[in-house]
Design a protein around this motif. Structure first.
Motif, PDB file in Angstrom:
ATOM      1  N   GLN A 258       0.825  -1.205   0.000  1.00 51.86           N
ATOM      2  CA  GLN A 258       0.000   0.000   0.000  1.00 51.86           C
ATOM      3  C   GLN A 258       0.861   1.258   0.000  1.00 51.86           C
ATOM      4  O   GLN A 258       0.560   2.232  -0.694  1.00 51.86           O
ATOM      5  CB  GLN A 258      -0.934  -0.005   1.212  1.00 51.86           C
ATOM      6  N   LEU A 259       1.931   1.248   0.814  1.00 53.89           N
ATOM      7  CA  LEU A 259       2.764   2.434   0.937  1.00 53.89           C
ATOM      8  C   LEU A 259       3.414   2.782  -0.391  1.00 53.89           C
ATOM      9  O   LEU A 259       3.438   3.947  -0.796  1.00 53.89           O
ATOM     10  CB  LEU A 259       3.824   2.214   2.018  1.00 53.89           C
ATOM     11  N   TRP A 260       3.956   1.775  -1.063  1.00 55.00           N
ATOM     12  CA  TRP A 260       4.654   2.000  -2.327  1.00 55.00           C
ATOM     13  C   TRP A 260       3.751   1.840  -3.542  1.00 55.00           C
ATOM     14  O   TRP A 260       4.214   2.027  -4.674  1.00 55.00           O
ATOM     15  CB  TRP A 260       5.844   1.054  -2.452  1.00 55.00           C
ATOM     16  N   GLN A 274      13.306  -6.283  -9.528  1.00 54.57           N
ATOM     17  CA  GLN A 274      12.112  -5.695 -10.131  1.00 54.57           C
ATOM     18  C   GLN A 274      11.427  -4.727  -9.153  1.00 54.57           C
ATOM     19  O   GLN A 274      10.962  -3.644  -9.532  1.00 54.57           O
ATOM     20  CB  GLN A 274      11.119  -6.796 -10.544  1.00 54.57           C
ATOM     21  N   LEU A 275      11.391  -5.154  -7.920  1.00 52.01           N
ATOM     22  CA  LEU A 275      10.779  -4.309  -6.894  1.00 52.01           C
ATOM     23  C   LEU A 275      11.578  -3.014  -6.725  1.00 52.01           C
ATOM     24  O   LEU A 275      11.006  -1.932  -6.581  1.00 52.01           O
ATOM     25  CB  LEU A 275      10.733  -5.070  -5.563  1.00 52.01           C
ATOM     26  N   VAL A 279      10.379   0.992  -7.236  1.00 54.39           N
ATOM     27  CA  VAL A 279      10.575   2.002  -6.194  1.00 54.39           C
ATOM     28  C   VAL A 279      11.384   3.186  -6.725  1.00 54.39           C
ATOM     29  O   VAL A 279      11.078   4.340  -6.433  1.00 54.39           O
ATOM     30  CB  VAL A 279      11.264   1.366  -4.970  1.00 54.39           C
ATOM     31  N   LEU A 280      12.434   2.905  -7.511  1.00 57.11           N
ATOM     32  CA  LEU A 280      13.294   3.969  -7.999  1.00 57.11           C
ATOM     33  C   LEU A 280      12.542   4.982  -8.859  1.00 57.11           C
ATOM     34  O   LEU A 280      12.885   6.168  -8.874  1.00 57.11           O
ATOM     35  CB  LEU A 280      14.456   3.382  -8.799  1.00 57.11           C
ATOM     36  N   ASP A 281      11.534   4.521  -9.583  1.00 58.54           N
ATOM     37  CA  ASP A 281      10.747   5.437 -10.432  1.00 58.54           C
ATOM     38  C   ASP A 281      10.000   6.489  -9.621  1.00 58.54           C
ATOM     39  O   ASP A 281       9.606   7.525 -10.158  1.00 58.54           O
ATOM     40  CB  ASP A 281       9.750   4.639 -11.285  1.00 58.54           C
ATOM     41  N   PHE A 289      19.500   6.536  -3.456  1.00 56.07           N
ATOM     42  CA  PHE A 289      18.792   5.392  -2.880  1.00 56.07           C
ATOM     43  C   PHE A 289      19.488   4.087  -3.268  1.00 56.07           C
ATOM     44  O   PHE A 289      19.734   3.215  -2.425  1.00 56.07           O
ATOM     45  CB  PHE A 289      17.347   5.391  -3.365  1.00 56.07           C
ATOM     46  N   LEU A 290      19.805   3.961  -4.545  1.00 54.13           N
ATOM     47  CA  LEU A 290      20.429   2.746  -5.051  1.00 54.13           C
ATOM     48  C   LEU A 290      21.824   2.570  -4.457  1.00 54.13           C
ATOM     49  O   LEU A 290      22.234   1.447  -4.125  1.00 54.13           O
ATOM     50  CB  LEU A 290      20.506   2.801  -6.579  1.00 54.13           C
TER      51      LEU A 290
END
Length: 804
Positions: A258-260, A274-275, A279-281, A289-290
Motif C-alpha cells: 500500500q505504501l509503495w 524488479q521491486l 521504487v526507484l521510479d 537510494f540505489l
C-alpha cells in the motif's frame, strides 16, 4: 544520506603511526561539543559525561559518574530509559527517539536522543548517547505567557503533542519490528535445523524413529513461528520487506504494498531487483537510494536509518537491519526493511521549528522587555528590549535578583506584590517605578503571568515590561495643562458671570431709573392739578354751604316766588340738589385723597430721592408695591379676587437701598400673581372663618358658596419679623400649585424661566437674588412643595455696616 553518522561502518585499522590520545584529551574533546553527550556501561551506569550534559540535567559530573537513571529521574522515566538502553545493548541496533526528560529543577524537556552500542578492545559493551533539546513544556508555558499576541503558541503545543504521539508510535513499531526480526531469525534457524535433521536421518539409519519425531516437532514449531511472524508483520503499522541472502523477497506485509503502491504482479515475482526498479521510479534521487542499497548488500552486517524523498512530495522513514547474528557474513540470512510515511510528521516538525524561530525572533525583537524570574525572584530570561530599557546586559542579570532594578523606597511594596502574585491564580498588572543601571528612575508597566508546570506547581513568573516614562511625563504635563486650563476657564466663567451680573444690574438700574423718572414725572404732573383741585375743594364747599343757606333764607322770607322761579325750582329738583350736592363734594374730596395716596405710593416705590442706602420703613415699601399691583389683585375671567393677608411685625427702620428692595417685592409678588392665575393648590390658610370658596360658571359669572367647588380663594400672605440677630425676615407666600424640586434648583439662575416664550425673560428672580445677597448681604430662598404653594424668604440685616 550516506553520512557516516547513519552507518555503522567499521573504522579502518590504525596505522602504526597513529597517535593514542589521553583520557584528558578525550574529555576536552567531548566537552567542546555543544550537545549533551553521555556514555553508560553494561550496568547502565554513567562512565563519561560532558559539561553540556551536566548543565542540561542540572547535576555535576561527580554526582553522575557511577550512578544510574534511577538515582536522578522519576521512576517512570527511568524505567523507559532502562528498557530502551537494554534493547540497544542486546540488539546492537542504532536507536533514535523522542523522550521526555525532567531536569534537577523539575522542568520537563522534550528531547531527541540518539544511542548506539560499541565494544572496547577486550569486548566490554558501552552505550553512547547524544541529546538535542527540542522545546520544554516549561519553555512553551513561558512563551505562552510572554505575550497574548503570540497566537501560534497553541499550534506549537499541539505540534509537540503530535510529535510525541508519532515518536511513541514509532518506538512501539520498532519494538514490534525488532521482535519480528528476532522471530524471523528464529524461524530461519529452525528451518536450518530441520534440514540438518533430515540429512542426519539419511545417514543415521539407526536413529530414524527419533529423528522423525524430532522432525515433526520441529515442523510444528516452524509452522507456529511462521504464523506468529506473519501475524506480527500484518499487525505492524510500518511497511515491512524481508529479503533473503540471495536478494529474493522472503516476506512482506500488505502495508508495504500500500505504501509503495506496488502492483500484485510485481511483488509476486519475489525478485528484489524488479521491486527496486518500481521504487526507484518514484524517488527524487534514485541514485542515492540505489547507492545506499548496494552498500548495505555489500556490507550485510550494517544497520542503517535515513529518510527518502518521493516525487509526490512524500517523505518515508527507512530503517534496515541484517537478519541474523553479527558474528560473520555466513550467519546473515538476509535483510529486513522498514518504511513509514513521515510526511505529516516532518511538515509538523518544520512548522514547529519555524514557529520556534518566529517565537524567538518575536521575543528578541519585541519592544516589550521579556523577563522571567523563578520563585526565588532570580532572573531566568532577559531579552534585548530589557537590556535597552534597564541598561543591564543578559550576562549581568541572569541568576541575579530582580530587586536590582527596584528603587530602595518601594522594594517592600514590590516584594509584597511579588509574593502575593506567586500565591494567587492568574496574573496581575501594575505600574511601578524602576531604576536603570546608570541610576535613572523610570516608570514601567508590568504585565505578570504565572508559570505553572503540568502538576499545577508555580515555578516562576513571566513578565512583560513597557517603559512609559515619557508617556507618564506627557500625561502629567497634560494634566497640569488641563488643570491650568480649567482654572483659566473657571476664572473666565467667573469674570463672565460677574460681567453678566454687572450688565444685568446696569440694565436693570437703567430701566428702574427710567421707570422711576417716568413715575416721578407722572406723579409730579398729576400732583399739581390734584393739589389745585384739592386746595379749592374746601372754599368751594364753603361757598356751596353759604349759597344753600342763602337759598334757605329766600325760601323762608319769600315763600311764594314768581311763577318763573317756581318752574325752574321744579325743573332742577332743588330739594334733591340740596341733598346731593354735599355728597358730590365729599366724593370729590375722597377721589382727590385717593389720587394723592397713589402719587405718594409712586414716589415711595421709585425712591428717586433715596438712591443711596438709607434707613426706611420696610412696610411702606411693601404697601407701595401692593398699590402698584392693585389692579392685578382684582377678579378676572380665570380666577376670583386675590386676597392679600398682611401680618406685619413691629419693625424698626431698616438700612437698605429702598428702590432696589421695592423691585424685589415687585418681582416676587408678580410671580405669585402669575402662579395663582394658573390655579390654586391644596393649601388653605388665611384669617377668614367661613371657609369661603369660589366657582366659575359658564357665563363667567362668579358666585360664592360653601359647597364643594373647583376653586379655593387665591391668597398671598406677607409676613415680617424681627429676629434676635439684628435681622429682619420677610416671607411672601402663595397658595398656588407649587414648584417642582428640579425647578427650585434653577429658579434663581439668569435667563431661566418656566413661562412661555414672550411671557418672561428669566431675569426677575435672578436680579432679586443679586440685590438681596450682594447689595444687602442677605439671603433669598424658595420653599415649596408641589401642590401646596410656594414661599419666598428674604433675610437682611438691620444695619449694613454691621453685616460687613
Amino acid at each position: 544520506m550516506n553520512h557516516p553518522r547513519f552507518l555503522d561502518i567499521p573504522s579502518p585499522k590504525q596505522s602504526p603511526y597513529q597517535q593514542k590520545f589521553s583520557s584528558l584529551f578525550l574529555c576536552q574533546m567531548i566537552n567542546s561539543i555543544s550537545d549533551p553527550i553521555f556514555v553508560k556501561d553494561r550496568q547502565h551506569r554513567w562512565v563519561l559525561v560532558n559539561d553540556s550534559y551536566c548543565n542540561f540535567v542540572g547535576h555535576s559530573r561527580e554526582e553522575l559518574i557511577g550512578k544510574s537513571d534511577y538515582d536522578f529521574f522519576p521512576q517512570p522515566e527511568a524505567d523507559i530509559f532502562w528498557e530502551k538502553d537494554e534493547l540497544i545493548f542486546t540488539t546492537n541496533i542504532l536507536d533514535e527517539n523522542l523522550d521526555i526528560l525532567t531536569d534537577a529543577q523539575g522542568i520537563a524537556h522534550a528531547v531527541c536522543t540518539k544511542k548506539s552500542c560499541f565494544e572496547d578492545e577486550v569486548g566490554n559493551k558501552f552505550l553512547l548517547g547524544g541529546i538535542r533539546d527540542l522545546i520544554s513544556h516549561e519553555q512553551a508555558d513561558k512563551l505562552l505567557s510572554v505575550s497574548s499576541k503570540v497566537s501560534k503558541i497553541t499550534e506549537i503545543t499541539e505540534i509537540i503533542q503530535i510529535n510525541g504521539a508519532l515518536r511513541k508510535g514509532l518506538e512501539e513499531v520498532r519494538q514490534e519490528n525488532k521482535e519480528l526480526a528476532i522471530a524471523y531469525q528464529t524461524a530461519k534457524s529452525e528451518r536450518q535445523r530441520y534440514q540438518d535433521l533430515a540429512d542426519n536421518y539419511l545417514v543415521k539409519d539407526s536413529q530414524q524413529q527419533t529423528v522423525l519425531l524430532e522432525c515433526e516437532q520441529t515442523e510444528q514449531n516452524l509452522h507456529r513461528t511462521n504464523a506468529v511472524l506473519q501475524a506480527q508483520q500484518e499487525a505492524s503499522i510500518d511497511a515491512i520487506l524481508i529479503v533473503d541472502e540471495n536478494r529474493q523477497i522472503a516476506s512482506y506485509n500488505q502495508k508495504f504494498c500500500q505504501l509503495w503502491q506496488i502492483p500484485p504482479q510485481t511483488i509476486q515475482t519475489n525478485d528484489d531487483r524488479q521491486l527496486l526498479g518500481w521504487v526507484l521510479d518514484q524517488l527524487v534521487d534514485p541514485e542515492e537510494f540505489l547507492s545506499k542499497v548496494e552498500y548495505l548488500y555489500q556490507h550485510p552486517q550494517q544497520t542503517s536509518r535515513d529518510e527518502i524523498f518521493l516525487k509526490s512530495g512524500k517523505i518515508f522513514d527507512r530503517y534496515s537491519a541484517p537478519v541474523g547474528s553479527k558474528q560473520g557474513v555466513e550467519d546473515c540470512y538476509g535483510r529486513i526493511w522498514y518504511f513509514r510515511d513521515v510526511t505529516e510528521y516532518r511538515q509538523a516538525e518544520a512548522q514547529l521549528k519555524a514557529s520556534q524561530r518566529r517565537l524567538a525572533l518575536l521575543v528578541e525583537q519585541t519592544p516589550l522587555a521579556i523577563i522571567e524570574w523563578n520563585t526565588n525572584f532570580e532572573i531566568q530570561t532577559w531579552n534585548r528590549a530589557a537590556e535597552k530599557i534597564f541598561g543591564y546586559s543578559t550576562k549581568e542579570m541572569l541568576g541575579n535578583s530582580f530587586e536590582i532594578i527596584i528603587p530602595e523606597n518601594v522594594r517592600k511594596h514590590i516584594d509584597r506584590i511579588a509574593t502575593t502574585l506567586l500565591t494567587q491564580q492568574g496574573g496581575n498588572f501594575s505600574t511601578n517605578e524602576n531604576v536603570t543601571k546608570d541610576g535613572k528612575t523610570i516608570v514601567c508597566e508590568w504585565y505578570n503571568n504565572l508559570l505553572v508546570d503540568p502538576n499545577g506547581q508555580v515555578i516562576g513568573v513571566a513578565s512583560m515590561v513597557l517603559d512609559i516614562t515619557e508617556r507618564q511625563r506627557a500625561k502629567e504635563a497634560l494634566l497640569k495643562s488641563q488643570e491650568q486650563l480649567r482654572r483659566q476657564t473657571q476664572e473666565l466663567q467667573q469674570a463672565l458671570d460677574k460681567l453678566q451680573r454687572t450688565q444685568i444690574q446696569l440694565v436693570q438700574s437703567e430701566k428702574m431709573s427710567s421707570l422711576g423718572q417716568l413715575v416721578a414725572g407722572v406723579a409730579h404732573e398729576i400732583n399739581n392739578p390734584v393739589n389745585f383741585v384739592y386746595g379749592n375743594l374746601s372754599p368751594a364747599n364753603q361757598y356751596m354751604e353759604d349759597l344753600l343757606l342763602l337759598l334757605q333764607l329766600y325760601q323762608k322770607h319769600y315763600p311764594k316766588p314768581v311763577r318763573e322761579i317756581q318752574d325752574f325750582v321744579e325743573f332742577i329738583e332743588l330739594d334733591f340738589l340740596k341733598l346731593d350736592l354735599p355728597q358730590i363734594f365729599n366724593s370729590m374730596k375722597v377721589g382727590a385723597d385717593r389720587i394723592r395716596d397713589i402719587v405718594l405710593s409712586l414716589r415711595t416705590f421709585s425712591r428717586l430721592d433715596e438712591a443711596e442706602m438709607k434707613a426706611v420703613d420696610i412696610h411702606e415699601g411693601i404697601d407701595s408695591t401692593l398699590m402698584i399691583l392693585q389692579n392685578r389683585f382684582k377678579a378676572n375671567d380665570q380666577r376670583p379676587k386675590i386676597e392679600v393677608i398682611k401680618e406685619y411685625d413691629k419693625l424698626p427702620l431698616v438700612e437698605c437701598y429702598a428702590g432696589q428692595l421695592n423691585q424685589v417685592f415687585l418681582n416676587i409678588l408678580t410671580n405669585a400673581i402669575d402662579v395663582l392665575e394658573q390655579g390654586v393648590g391644596s393649601a388653605e390658610w388665611g384669617n377668614e372663618e367661613d371657609g369661603e370658596i369660589w366657582e366659575v360658571r359658564g357665563d363667567n359669572e362668579k358666585t360664592s358658596h360653601t359647597s364643594n367647588a373647583p376653586y379655593l380663594i387665591p391668597k398671598i400672605r406677607i409676613r415680617t419679623q424681627l429676629s434676635e440677630r439684628n435681622q429682619i425676615t420677610i416671607r411672601i407666600a402663595d397658595n398656588g400649585l407649587g414648584i417642582r424640586e428640579d425647578v427650585q434648583k434653577q429658579i434663581f439662575d439668569p435667563f431661566f424661566t418656566t413661562k412661555p416664550i414672550g411671557k418672561g425673560t428669566g431675569m426677575g428672580l435672578a436680579i432679586s437674588y443679586q440685590i438681596i445677597t450682594e447689595r444687602h448681604s442677605g439671603s433669598l430662598e424658595c420653599i415649596s412643595q408641589l401642590g401646596k404653594g410656594a414661599e419666598f424668604v428674604i433675610k437682611i440685616p438691620l444695619n449694613q455696616h454691621i453685616s460687613k
